[in-house]
Design an enzyme around this catalytic site. Structure first.
Site, PDB file in Angstrom:
ATOM      1  N   SER A   1      -5.572  -9.429 -56.406  1.00  0.00           N
ATOM      2  CA  SER A   1      -4.908 -10.505 -57.132  1.00  0.00           C
ATOM      3  C   SER A   1      -5.310 -11.858 -56.552  1.00  0.00           C
ATOM      4  O   SER A   1      -5.569 -11.983 -55.342  1.00  0.00           O
ATOM      5  CB  SER A   1      -3.392 -10.324 -56.990  1.00  0.00           C
TER       6      SER A   1
ATOM      7  N   TYR B   1       4.555  -8.353 -51.806  1.00  0.00           N
ATOM      8  CA  TYR B   1       3.636  -7.812 -52.820  1.00  0.00           C
ATOM      9  C   TYR B   1       2.229  -8.363 -52.594  1.00  0.00           C
ATOM     10  O   TYR B   1       1.252  -7.619 -52.503  1.00  0.00           O
ATOM     11  CB  TYR B   1       4.114  -8.171 -54.237  1.00  0.00           C
TER      12      TYR B   1
ATOM     13  N   LYS C   1      -1.831  -6.761 -51.170  1.00  0.00           N
ATOM     14  CA  LYS C   1      -3.189  -6.930 -51.707  1.00  0.00           C
ATOM     15  C   LYS C   1      -4.136  -7.417 -50.610  1.00  0.00           C
ATOM     16  O   LYS C   1      -5.260  -6.946 -50.490  1.00  0.00           O
ATOM     17  CB  LYS C   1      -3.185  -7.927 -52.871  1.00  0.00           C
TER      18      LYS C   1
HETATM   19  P1  NAD Z   1       2.008  -1.719 -64.172  1.00  0.00           P
HETATM   20  O1  NAD Z   1       3.263  -1.618 -63.395  1.00  0.00           O
HETATM   21  O2  NAD Z   1       2.093  -1.880 -65.645  1.00  0.00           O
HETATM   22  O3  NAD Z   1       1.091  -0.449 -63.872  1.00  0.00           O
HETATM   23  C1  NAD Z   1       1.096   0.219 -62.638  1.00  0.00           C
HETATM   24  C2  NAD Z   1       1.183   1.709 -62.924  1.00  0.00           C
HETATM   25  O4  NAD Z   1       1.185   2.419 -61.679  1.00  0.00           O
HETATM   26  C3  NAD Z   1       2.471   2.111 -63.657  1.00  0.00           C
HETATM   27  O5  NAD Z   1       2.133   2.926 -64.766  1.00  0.00           O
HETATM   28  C4  NAD Z   1       3.273   2.890 -62.614  1.00  0.00           C
HETATM   29  O6  NAD Z   1       4.064   3.890 -63.197  1.00  0.00           O
HETATM   30  C5  NAD Z   1       2.163   3.445 -61.720  1.00  0.00           C
HETATM   31  N1  NAD Z   1       2.566   3.713 -60.340  1.00  0.00           N
HETATM   32  C6  NAD Z   1       3.211   2.872 -59.481  1.00  0.00           C
HETATM   33  N2  NAD Z   1       3.431   3.497 -58.311  1.00  0.00           N
HETATM   34  C7  NAD Z   1       2.912   4.761 -58.428  1.00  0.00           C
HETATM   35  C8  NAD Z   1       2.835   5.885 -57.564  1.00  0.00           C
HETATM   36  N3  NAD Z   1       3.375   5.868 -56.355  1.00  0.00           N
HETATM   37  N4  NAD Z   1       2.228   6.999 -58.022  1.00  0.00           N
HETATM   38  C9  NAD Z   1       1.699   7.048 -59.266  1.00  0.00           C
HETATM   39  N5  NAD Z   1       1.748   6.027 -60.127  1.00  0.00           N
HETATM   40  C10 NAD Z   1       2.338   4.886 -59.708  1.00  0.00           C
HETATM   41  O7  NAD Z   1       1.141  -2.904 -63.530  1.00  0.00           O
HETATM   42  P2  NAD Z   1      -0.143  -3.648 -64.095  1.00  0.00           P
HETATM   43  O8  NAD Z   1       0.263  -4.993 -64.526  1.00  0.00           O
HETATM   44  O9  NAD Z   1      -0.880  -2.766 -65.027  1.00  0.00           O
HETATM   45  O10 NAD Z   1      -0.954  -3.824 -62.754  1.00  0.00           O
HETATM   46  C11 NAD Z   1      -1.952  -2.896 -62.356  1.00  0.00           C
HETATM   47  C12 NAD Z   1      -2.494  -3.291 -60.999  1.00  0.00           C
HETATM   48  O11 NAD Z   1      -3.014  -4.616 -61.072  1.00  0.00           O
HETATM   49  C13 NAD Z   1      -1.443  -3.307 -59.888  1.00  0.00           C
HETATM   50  O12 NAD Z   1      -2.052  -2.867 -58.700  1.00  0.00           O
HETATM   51  C14 NAD Z   1      -1.065  -4.769 -59.792  1.00  0.00           C
HETATM   52  O13 NAD Z   1      -0.590  -5.096 -58.523  1.00  0.00           O
HETATM   53  C15 NAD Z   1      -2.415  -5.427 -60.051  1.00  0.00           C
HETATM   54  N6  NAD Z   1      -2.291  -6.797 -60.552  1.00  0.00           N
HETATM   55  C16 NAD Z   1      -1.559  -7.054 -61.678  1.00  0.00           C
HETATM   56  C17 NAD Z   1      -1.429  -8.346 -62.138  1.00  0.00           C
HETATM   57  C18 NAD Z   1      -0.612  -8.647 -63.384  1.00  0.00           C
HETATM   58  O14 NAD Z   1      -0.360  -9.810 -63.685  1.00  0.00           O
HETATM   59  N7  NAD Z   1      -0.179  -7.656 -64.159  1.00  0.00           N
HETATM   60  C19 NAD Z   1      -2.039  -9.405 -61.470  1.00  0.00           C
HETATM   61  C20 NAD Z   1      -2.807  -9.117 -60.322  1.00  0.00           C
HETATM   62  C21 NAD Z   1      -2.924  -7.803 -59.881  1.00  0.00           C
HETATM   63  C1  UD1 Z   2       2.874 -14.119 -60.499  1.00  0.00           C
HETATM   64  C2  UD1 Z   2       2.883 -13.834 -59.037  1.00  0.00           C
HETATM   65  C3  UD1 Z   2       1.547 -13.251 -58.627  1.00  0.00           C
HETATM   66  C4  UD1 Z   2       1.247 -12.025 -59.457  1.00  0.00           C
HETATM   67  C5  UD1 Z   2       1.313 -12.373 -60.937  1.00  0.00           C
HETATM   68  C6  UD1 Z   2       1.186 -11.148 -61.794  1.00  0.00           C
HETATM   69  C7  UD1 Z   2       4.486 -15.422 -58.018  1.00  0.00           C
HETATM   70  C8  UD1 Z   2       4.633 -16.575 -57.110  1.00  0.00           C
HETATM   71  N1  UD1 Z   2       3.204 -15.031 -58.277  1.00  0.00           N
HETATM   72  O1  UD1 Z   2       1.883 -15.106 -60.753  1.00  0.00           O
HETATM   73  O2  UD1 Z   2       1.563 -12.921 -57.265  1.00  0.00           O
HETATM   74  O3  UD1 Z   2      -0.046 -11.524 -59.146  1.00  0.00           O
HETATM   75  O4  UD1 Z   2       2.580 -12.972 -61.244  1.00  0.00           O
HETATM   76  O5  UD1 Z   2       2.288 -10.306 -61.665  1.00  0.00           O
HETATM   77  O6  UD1 Z   2       5.447 -14.863 -58.509  1.00  0.00           O
HETATM   78  N2  UD1 Z   2       6.849 -19.648 -65.505  1.00  0.00           N
HETATM   79  C9  UD1 Z   2       7.870 -20.358 -66.090  1.00  0.00           C
HETATM   80  N3  UD1 Z   2       8.950 -19.662 -66.567  1.00  0.00           N
HETATM   81  C10 UD1 Z   2       9.049 -18.313 -66.482  1.00  0.00           C
HETATM   82  C11 UD1 Z   2       7.993 -17.588 -65.888  1.00  0.00           C
HETATM   83  C12 UD1 Z   2       6.916 -18.294 -65.400  1.00  0.00           C
HETATM   84  O7  UD1 Z   2       7.825 -21.575 -66.182  1.00  0.00           O
HETATM   85  O8  UD1 Z   2      10.063 -17.739 -66.914  1.00  0.00           O
HETATM   86  C13 UD1 Z   2       5.681 -20.377 -65.000  1.00  0.00           C
HETATM   87  C14 UD1 Z   2       5.460 -20.203 -63.508  1.00  0.00           C
HETATM   88  O9  UD1 Z   2       6.128 -21.177 -62.793  1.00  0.00           O
HETATM   89  C15 UD1 Z   2       3.924 -20.331 -63.432  1.00  0.00           C
HETATM   90  C16 UD1 Z   2       3.437 -19.808 -64.779  1.00  0.00           C
HETATM   91  O10 UD1 Z   2       4.548 -19.850 -65.647  1.00  0.00           O
HETATM   92  O11 UD1 Z   2       3.556 -21.670 -63.324  1.00  0.00           O
HETATM   93  C17 UD1 Z   2       2.926 -18.376 -64.698  1.00  0.00           C
HETATM   94  O12 UD1 Z   2       3.935 -17.582 -64.074  1.00  0.00           O
HETATM   95  P1  UD1 Z   2       3.825 -15.990 -63.946  1.00  0.00           P
HETATM   96  O13 UD1 Z   2       3.482 -15.424 -65.269  1.00  0.00           O
HETATM   97  O14 UD1 Z   2       5.058 -15.505 -63.280  1.00  0.00           O
HETATM   98  O15 UD1 Z   2       2.555 -15.787 -63.012  1.00  0.00           O
HETATM   99  P2  UD1 Z   2       2.269 -16.369 -61.545  1.00  0.00           P
HETATM  100  O16 UD1 Z   2       3.463 -16.976 -60.961  1.00  0.00           O
HETATM  101  O17 UD1 Z   2       1.039 -17.229 -61.642  1.00  0.00           O
END
Ligand code: NAD
Ligand code: UD1
Length: 343
Positions: free
Chosen positions: A127, A152, A156
């Site tokens: 991330s 969290y 990473k």
């Molecule tokens: P998500 O929660 O939708 O998907 C994660 C999946 O992993 C889920 O289906 C959950 O059931 C499964 N899981 C969790 N723990 C488990 C375990 N112990 N055993 C088996 N399955 C397990 O999340 P996502 O948004 O799809 O994110 C996927 C990856 O990308 C994660 O590693 C997350 O940290 C990373 N990531 C996500 C974002 C984002 O904004 N969504 C941003 C940066 C990084």
């Molecule tokens: C967040 C996490 C980041 C994670 C990512 C995906 C934090 C500090 N960072 O990123 O570690 O990888 O989500 O899960 O939490 N916002 C609003 N109102 C809301 C929600 C968000 O104004 O109700 C704003 C936030 O202040 C930010 C932007 O929208 O400026 C994006 O927010 P968000 O979608 O939560 O992502 P990040 O904070 O960038």
């Protein structure tokens, strides 16, 4: 014969979109997921889009023995894409043990089990949170990694350090860590998307749920940042573009195109949008006014974050195809589909 790819967390948001793209590119997919943050119906959704139902193994990757058994069963796997993790930032601040336990046990058990079977290719979901508050924008992969604000985020950062140790210890092991910026959007069909549990923390699902009447109003966290309209800037990336980057990454590993045994790529668009710009795009696309109010900043938020995408462009031969309006339109289509399903 199709090459087999294990996708941990493949029923989740980014995992499920990646499974669709992998299947479309003729890979055989095995999903490992405990459904702790996803739904079994995702398999039907993937089948509806691709015509193929992926193999599914329900298991908790924290369980070492079960993980080893599943990898033994699928020892003909060519690469592992590891999405499984918990991802809610605020929850990780409240319950660090739960986050360190799940994210590290899952990672370590997966690595151990795949090494045991001689599966040497590994892709990791990292991330942009590892950059903390960057001193320089756009953020290149050379930007210094900082101790993230949340447990969290720290999982990473430490996971990437574990991967550094892995490639030193195991000559044949090859890995690519992908640092996602802000994934939003849904499959263009409207049949697959994000299913946040409870009240969403992230901006896009909060917007769509507010417009759908599930939430009363969106709170915009801070309008006193040093940006064009005072609200914070992020690099939003369409989940389908992100999924496509994973296919390119898998191919880079399988075709042995890596230049180092651990490579790191930013996955973003290179464009930053403010919160108000995202809202404006939403109102333009849906022709619906959004109920929102400005409140104070959220702890841990940085003013601006957007990626340099040069390295991914050059090495993965990947570029994003979809813009902010596509992201917003697909998110809304998905939200409306969900509503219709419930009725
Ligand atoms: P998500 O929660 O939708 O998907 C994660 C999946 O992993 C889920 O289906 C959950 O059931 C499964 N899981 C969790 N723990 C488990 C375990 N112990 N055993 C088996 N399955 C397990 O999340 P996502 O948004 O799809 O994110 C996927 C990856 O990308 C994660 O590693 C997350 O940290 C990373 N990531 C996500 C974002 C984002 O904004 N969504 C941003 C940066 C990084
Ligand atoms: C967040 C996490 C980041 C994670 C990512 C995906 C934090 C500090 N960072 O990123 O570690 O990888 O989500 O899960 O939490 N916002 C609003 N109102 C809301 C929600 C968000 O104004 O109700 C704003 C936030 O202040 C930010 C932007 O929208 O400026 C994006 O927010 P968000 O979608 O939560 O992502 P990040 O904070 O960038």
């Amino acid at each position: 014969m199709k090459q087999k790819i294990i996708v941990t967390g493949g029923c989740g948001y980014i995992g499920s979109h990646t499974v669709v793209e992998l299947i479309t590119h003729n890979f055989e997919v095995v999903i490992l997921d405990d459904l702790s943050n996803s739904n079994i119906k995702t398999l039907d959704r993937i089948a509806k889009i691709t015509g193929i139902r992926p193999i599914f193994e329900q298991l908790d990757l924290k369980n070492s023995e079960q993980t080893k058994a599943v990898f033994q069963k699928h020892k003909d796997t060519a690469a592992v894409v590891h999405f499984a993790a918990y991802k809610a930032v605020a929850e990780s601040v409240q319950n660090p043990v739960m986050y360190y336990k799940n994210n590290f046990f899952s990672l370590l058990n997966t690595l151990e089990a795949q090494l045991e079977q001689g599966i040497n290719n590994f892709i990791f979901s990292s991330s942009a949170t590892v950059y903390g508050e960057p001193k320089k924008l756009p953020i290149t992969e050379e930007n210094q990694v900082q101790r993230p604000f949340s447990p969290y985020g720290n999982t990473k950062k430490i996971a990437e350090e574990i991967l550094e140790d892995m490639v030193k210890a195991h000559q044949d092991f090859s890995t690519i860590s992908l640092r996602y910026f802000n994934p939003i959007g849904a499959h263009l069909s409207g049949n697959l998307g994000e299913l946040p549990n409870g009240i969403p923390n992230n901006l896009m699902p909060y917007i769509t749920q507010t417009a759908a009447g599930i939430r009363k109003e969106l709170q915009v966290f801070g309008n006193d940042y040093d940006t064009k309209d005072g609200t914070a800037i992020r690099d939003y990336i369409h989940v389908v573009d992100l999924a496509d980057a994973h296919v390119k990454t898998v191919k880079r590993l399988l075709n042995k195109k890596q230049e180092k045994s651990l490579e790191i790529f930013n996955l973003g668009t290179g464009n930053g949008y403010t919160v108000l710009e995202v809202i404006q795009s939403f109102e333009k696309i849906t022709k619906k006014p959004l109920n929102y109010k400005i409140v104070s900043r959220r702890a841990g938020d940085v003013p601006a974050l957007y990626a340099s995408t040069e390295l991914a462009k050059e090495k993965l031969n990947w570029e994003t195809q979809l813009n902010i309006d596509d992201m917003v339109a697909s998110s809304w289509k998905w939200e409306e589909n969900l509503k219709n399903e419930k009725n």
